[in-house]
Design an enzyme around this catalytic site. Sequence first.
Site, PDB file in Angstrom:
ATOM      1  N   GLU A  39       0.847  -1.187   0.000  1.00 29.49           N
ATOM      2  CA  GLU A  39       0.000   0.000   0.000  1.00 29.49           C
ATOM      3  C   GLU A  39       0.883   1.237   0.000  1.00 29.49           C
ATOM      4  O   GLU A  39       1.863   1.311   0.750  1.00 29.49           O
ATOM      5  CB  GLU A  39      -0.897  -0.004   1.245  1.00 29.49           C
ATOM      6  CG  GLU A  39      -1.704   1.285   1.413  1.00 29.49           C
ATOM      7  CD  GLU A  39      -2.610   1.239   2.644  1.00 29.49           C
ATOM      8  OE1 GLU A  39      -2.977   0.128   3.070  1.00 29.49           O
ATOM      9  OE2 GLU A  39      -2.947   2.312   3.170  1.00 29.49           O
ATOM     10  N   GLU A  91      -2.792  11.431   3.139  1.00 29.77           N
ATOM     11  CA  GLU A  91      -3.816  11.214   4.148  1.00 29.77           C
ATOM     12  C   GLU A  91      -3.811  12.408   5.090  1.00 29.77           C
ATOM     13  O   GLU A  91      -2.764  12.980   5.388  1.00 29.77           O
ATOM     14  CB  GLU A  91      -3.550   9.951   4.966  1.00 29.77           C
ATOM     15  CG  GLU A  91      -3.755   8.658   4.212  1.00 29.77           C
ATOM     16  CD  GLU A  91      -3.610   7.458   5.137  1.00 29.77           C
ATOM     17  OE1 GLU A  91      -4.638   6.808   5.409  1.00 29.77           O
ATOM     18  OE2 GLU A  91      -2.489   7.187   5.587  1.00 29.77           O
TER      19      GLU A  91
END
Length: 415
Positions: free
Chosen positions: A164, A169
């Site tokens: 990932e 974020e």
Amino acid sequence: MRRARPLRRRLLVAAVAAVTLAASLVLPAPAGPAQAAIGGITWQDEFNAPAGTPVDQSRWRFDIGGHGWGNNERQYYTNSTSNAVHDGQGNLVITARRENPANYQCHYGRCEYTSARLLTAATFTQAYGRFEARIKIPRGQGIWPAFWMLGNDMGSVGWPAAGEIDIMENIGREPNTVYGTIHGPGYSGGGGITGSRTLGQPLADAFHTYRVDWEPNSIIWYLDGVEYHRVDPGRLGGNRWVFDHPFFMILNVAVGGNWPGYPDASTLFPQQMLVDYVRVSGYTSGGGTTTRIRGQHSGRCIDIPGANPVEGAKLQIWDCNTTAAQAWTFASDGTVRAMGKCMDPAWAGTANGTEVNLVSCNGNPAQRFTLNAAGDLVNLNANRCVDVRDWVSTNGGRLQLWDCTGGANQKWSRA
């Protein structure tokens, strides 16, 4: 990263000798400019459709559901234009709403919120290159926007083995901070390899560009074109590097979850994430090409002193020329070679100040380097940059490893 995410997402002294030898060592022709590591655009969505136009499903598909997504999130993801739609002003808008229709069932009962999660798993995957989006994020406690990627083998190997890459974020309680992270086997969830950058104002106040430049053995994160984080296999403590195969992209706004916490009385709804564009560029390795390596600060090239490839020769900068002493080949095994030998940190050193020498190629991982798209010549074993000692810009300046600072004495280009 600092949270548990069991399944979530799922960046190179003698002047007389050199002149004397030059005539016999001249190459047939000067090395021409090599291709940049980052190539042309391979995929893009500019979101220029008229207002009310649904998501282009030739580019994006939807994840749908409200099962918490491995993080105890509180939203139900839909494919409705109420949650993802073009605004007619050049943006995709992903909207998180407070609503709990009876048909939106979550793992804890009726969902309290709806939102959207878009992905390219069925439409586009790519290994390596530049992945960038210009986004104005939402705000508020419990709001969790993200632009990220998962390995295309998720269905067969699962998370985190597929890998990932979190490009962007943000969690609402830290409005000024962007996080970039990788997750893989042995470094997932709260143990992800993460970096962050904090601005003087909330990210939600304006559009910002979020990007990674991903090359073999290197991923680098940027906020508005400024690097803030990098990783390579040397950062994993012996764990497996799984960023060597195609990945797909995801855009979403989550509501609540183990890391951001949950909305409270201060959280206003609806919350919107505006995406101006998403662009992907290709990667061109330049592997096997022979080129000079020119320093930005000095304008001089990495050079073998006296064109004498003696074992342990201390590499230097020198006026760029067409001799074999400056003809470096970026080999497919990650080594950088000239005159039959390899660029090498002395005694496989990893500390600041380690000399960069010329040594017989020996297969040691310490001899692996990469010249990334930012112009950093990075020794992957040390995770440090090739640097001209004391910022010397004259002939004979010696090379060393040093923490990557972005200084011009550490910037190089193929020439």
